[in-house]
Design an enzyme around this catalytic site. Structure first.
Site, PDB file in Angstrom:
ATOM      1  N   SER A 144      -4.082  17.764   6.958  1.00 19.70           N
ATOM      2  CA  SER A 144      -2.893  18.137   6.175  1.00 19.70           C
ATOM      3  C   SER A 144      -3.272  18.265   4.707  1.00 19.70           C
ATOM      4  CB  SER A 144      -1.832  17.047   6.340  1.00 19.70           C
ATOM      5  OG  SER A 144      -0.709  17.319   5.537  1.00 19.70           O
ATOM      6  N   TYR A 167       0.321   8.096   6.247  1.00 17.44           N
ATOM      7  CA  TYR A 167       0.076   9.421   6.835  1.00 17.44           C
ATOM      8  C   TYR A 167      -1.019  10.141   6.042  1.00 17.44           C
ATOM      9  CZ  TYR A 167       0.893  14.259   8.316  1.00 17.44           C
ATOM     10  OH  TYR A 167       0.728  15.541   8.801  1.00 17.44           O
TER      11      TYR A 167
END
Ligand SMILES: NC(=O)c1ccc[n+]([C@@H]2O[C@H](COP(=O)([O-])OP(=O)(O)OC[C@H]3O[C@@H](n4cnc5c(N)ncnc54)[C@H](OP(=O)(O)O)[C@@H]3O)[C@@H](O)[C@H]2O)c1
Length: 274
Positions: A144, A167
């Site tokens: 990401s 995350y």
């Protein structure tokens, strides 16, 4: 890359962008190994692929919040397949999956680090012999743009936990691993690249985070397919892509000492150092 006769494993393909990628690869003629936790969702994907006249994918059920389950998955794939041309490490949980509290995996590791990074690290290492036997072959790590540097004094985020940080550090860990593994695999015929597929695609992870989607699953899926099958990336390794474009990751990805610490920690946590 022609996909006829190729075997591809896509983790986290029962939902979201992985599901789209698995269906596209099956349509291109690949034997697709699909994976997730939910047998019913896997069955609907298999039915969809069969209805369109393509070979039925093979489902592997494994909860990647357990390293033993990840190991079992790799062992089953190694036992049942003679080749693996592409391994797409895509399974993941978002910053708010299962709530905002810090959670741990079956092995006691911070959950996002365990599911999003550590299980993929273990799978890539265990599947390597099959990938090497099928070279030229590829590993694609679905990471990401959300990246946070790891604090090696508290990788498990026992202090100051936020889901967003958990995350983002798991996603940077995937990219650091990509850079590191590419060096290790030089000359093996196996390449490894990482990417940010697209921003806030319309998937379960994004919706359960309360975020309004701004990209489609097709946009992100096509970026993953580009790294998995594109002729222009053949032989390229250790790179980070933002969608279709080669890009720079967080500076920690290019910090050799940090990568070395992450590798040592990951080998120890997964039991691979033994
Ligand atoms: N959505 C975005 O905008 C976005 C942006 C950047 C990066 N990404 C990355 O793209 C990847 C796919 O995300 P997505 O948006 O498609 O998410 P998603 O729709 O929530 O799908 C996640 C997939 O991962 C599987 N999974 C989750 N936890 C698992 C576990 N413990 N064990 C095994 N499988 C598990 C799910 O399987 P089940 O069916 O069993 O739940 C599902 O197949 C992730 O790595 C994510 O970080 C997404």
């Amino acid at each position: 890359m022609k996909m006829d006769g190729k075997t591809v494993l896509v983790t986290g393909s029962t939902d979201g962008v992985g599901r789209y990628v698995a269906a596209k690869l099956a349509a291109a003629g690949a034997r697709v190994l699909i994976h997730g936790r939910d047998r019913e969702r896997a069955r609907t994907l298999a039915d969809e692929i069969k209805r369109q006249g393509h070979s039925e994918p093979i489902f592997y059920q494994a909860d990647l919040s357990s390293l033993a389950a990840a190991r079992q998955l790799a062992e089953t794939v190694l036992a049942e397949h003679k080749r693996l041309d592409v391994f797409i490490s895509n399974a993941g949980i978002g910053s708010r999956t299962l709530g905002t509290e810090r959670r741990t995996s079956a092995d006691g590791h911070e959950l996002r680090f365990a599911v999003n990074y550590l299980s993929g690290f273990l799978l890539a290492h265990l599947l390597f012999p099959l990938l090497k036997a099928s070279a030229p072959s590829r590993i694609v790590n679905v990471a990401s743009l959300g990246q946070h540097p790891l604090d090696f004094d508290d990788v498990m985020l026992t202090k100051g936990y936020t889901g967003a940080r958990a995350y983002a550090q798991s996603k940077l860990a995937q990219i650091m691993f990509t850079v590191d593994l590419a060096r290790e695999l030089e000359g093996s015929g196996v390449t490894v690249n990482a990417l940010h597929p697209a921003t806030y695609m319309n998937t379960t992870m994004v919706r359960e985070g309360g975020i309004t989607p701004i990209s489609t699953v097709e946009q992100g899926g096509d970026a993953i397919l580009h790294l998995a099958t594109g002729d222009d990336v053949a032989g390229k390794s250790g790179l980070f892509f933002n969608g279709m474009q080669q890009s720079q990751a967080n500076p920690q990805a290019y910090d050799e000492a940090a990568r070395k610490r992450l590798r040592a920690l990951s080998l120890e946590l997964t039991g691979l150092s033994a």
